[in-house]
Motif scaffolding. Structure first.
Motif, PDB file in Angstrom:
ATOM      1  N   UNK A  56       0.832  -1.213   0.000  1.00  0.00           N
ATOM      2  CA  UNK A  56       0.000   0.000   0.000  1.00  0.00           C
ATOM      3  C   UNK A  56       0.860   1.254   0.000  1.00  0.00           C
ATOM      4  N   UNK A  57       2.013   1.204   0.652  1.00  0.00           N
ATOM      5  CA  UNK A  57       2.902   2.373   0.679  1.00  0.00           C
ATOM      6  C   UNK A  57       3.738   2.502  -0.593  1.00  0.00           C
ATOM      7  N   UNK A  58       3.991   1.385  -1.258  1.00  0.00           N
ATOM      8  CA  UNK A  58       4.905   1.386  -2.397  1.00  0.00           C
ATOM      9  C   UNK A  58       4.211   1.290  -3.754  1.00  0.00           C
ATOM     10  N   UNK A  59       2.910   1.058  -3.784  1.00  0.00           N
ATOM     11  CA  UNK A  59       2.220   0.836  -5.053  1.00  0.00           C
ATOM     12  C   UNK A  59       1.941   2.146  -5.772  1.00  0.00           C
ATOM     13  N   UNK A  60       2.056   2.056  -7.078  1.00  0.00           N
ATOM     14  CA  UNK A  60       1.657   3.154  -7.946  1.00  0.00           C
ATOM     15  C   UNK A  60       0.136   3.216  -7.894  1.00  0.00           C
ATOM     16  N   UNK A  61      -0.450   4.293  -8.333  1.00  0.00           N
ATOM     17  CA  UNK A  61      -1.907   4.451  -8.223  1.00  0.00           C
ATOM     18  C   UNK A  61      -2.661   3.640  -9.268  1.00  0.00           C
ATOM     19  N   UNK A  62      -2.325   2.381  -9.356  1.00  0.00           N
ATOM     20  CA  UNK A  62      -3.048   1.439 -10.201  1.00  0.00           C
ATOM     21  C   UNK A  62      -3.571   0.348  -9.283  1.00  0.00           C
ATOM     22  N   UNK A  63      -4.635  -0.335  -9.677  1.00  0.00           N
ATOM     23  CA  UNK A  63      -5.224  -1.346  -8.776  1.00  0.00           C
ATOM     24  C   UNK A  63      -4.237  -2.422  -8.348  1.00  0.00           C
ATOM     25  N   UNK A  64      -4.374  -2.837  -7.102  1.00  0.00           N
ATOM     26  CA  UNK A  64      -3.631  -3.960  -6.540  1.00  0.00           C
ATOM     27  C   UNK A  64      -4.586  -5.149  -6.613  1.00  0.00           C
ATOM     28  N   UNK A  65      -4.096  -6.275  -7.097  1.00  0.00           N
ATOM     29  CA  UNK A  65      -4.926  -7.462  -7.242  1.00  0.00           C
ATOM     30  C   UNK A  65      -4.428  -8.539  -6.292  1.00  0.00           C
ATOM     31  N   UNK A  66      -5.338  -9.080  -5.490  1.00  0.00           N
ATOM     32  CA  UNK A  66      -5.029 -10.182  -4.580  1.00  0.00           C
ATOM     33  C   UNK A  66      -5.964 -11.326  -4.941  1.00  0.00           C
TER      34      UNK A  66
END
Length: 172
Positions: A56-66
């Motif tokens: 969450x701190x390192x992700x670019x503003x694109x969706x994270x998929x789990x």
């Protein structure tokens, strides 16, 4: 015996404020059906919290998929995200150090890689819980259904039959 989907959903609730603060979208998908695994619930939960907080701190503003799924005797967890910068996996204080230590203590296989599209990908494999079989033979179908309801949340695979002649076939 841990319900993996339930565990992941509780972790997602905990990281929700951080995800919202960073204005990220986090998409969760799980294969249908129970994913019961043999592992220490607290340690796996902490490893996932550590991973998702870092992401969450390192992700670019694109969706994270789990995503969660199963493959033969293991359940798998996959996390895909676009990092702001590629993680430096060669340093002792690498971004996944705490999670790696927890996962290795649990004896779980995991890996981190970068896809051709530049996404960071984390994959974790967790052994599925073995479910002993229980054979119930009774001519009363209602009694079999009662046992099925009573044992539905227990770590058993219930097989109920009304014909005793089928019992030998099933045991073989």
């Amino acid at each position: 015996d841990v319900d993996l989907a339930e565990l992941v959903q509780s972790v997602l609730k905990n990281v929700e404020p951080l995800v919202a603060e960073r204005q990220l979208q986090l998409h969760f998908a799980a294969e249908p059906g129970p994913l019961r695994v043999n592992t220490n619930r607290v340690m796996l939960r902490q490893a996932l919290l550590n991973l998702l907080s870092h992401i969450a701190r390192m992700a670019h503003h694109e969706p994270v998929l789990l995503r969660l799924g199963r493959r033969s005797s293991v359940a798998w967890i996959e996390i895909l995200y676009h990092p702001l910068s590629p993680p430096d996996l060669g340093t002792p204080d690498q971004p996944y150090a705490v999670a790696a230590q927890l996962l290795e203590t649990l004896g779980l296989d995991w890996q981190s890689s970068t896809t051709a599209e530049g996404e960071s990908q984390i994959q974790i494999q967790v052994p599925l819980a073995s479910r002993p079989s229980v054979l119930i033979i009774d001519d009363n179908q209602g009694l079999i259904r009662l046992f099925e309801r009573y044992l539905q949340d227990q770590p058993y695979q219930l097989i109920g039959i009304t014909d005793p002649n089928q019992a030998l076939e099933l045991v073989e």
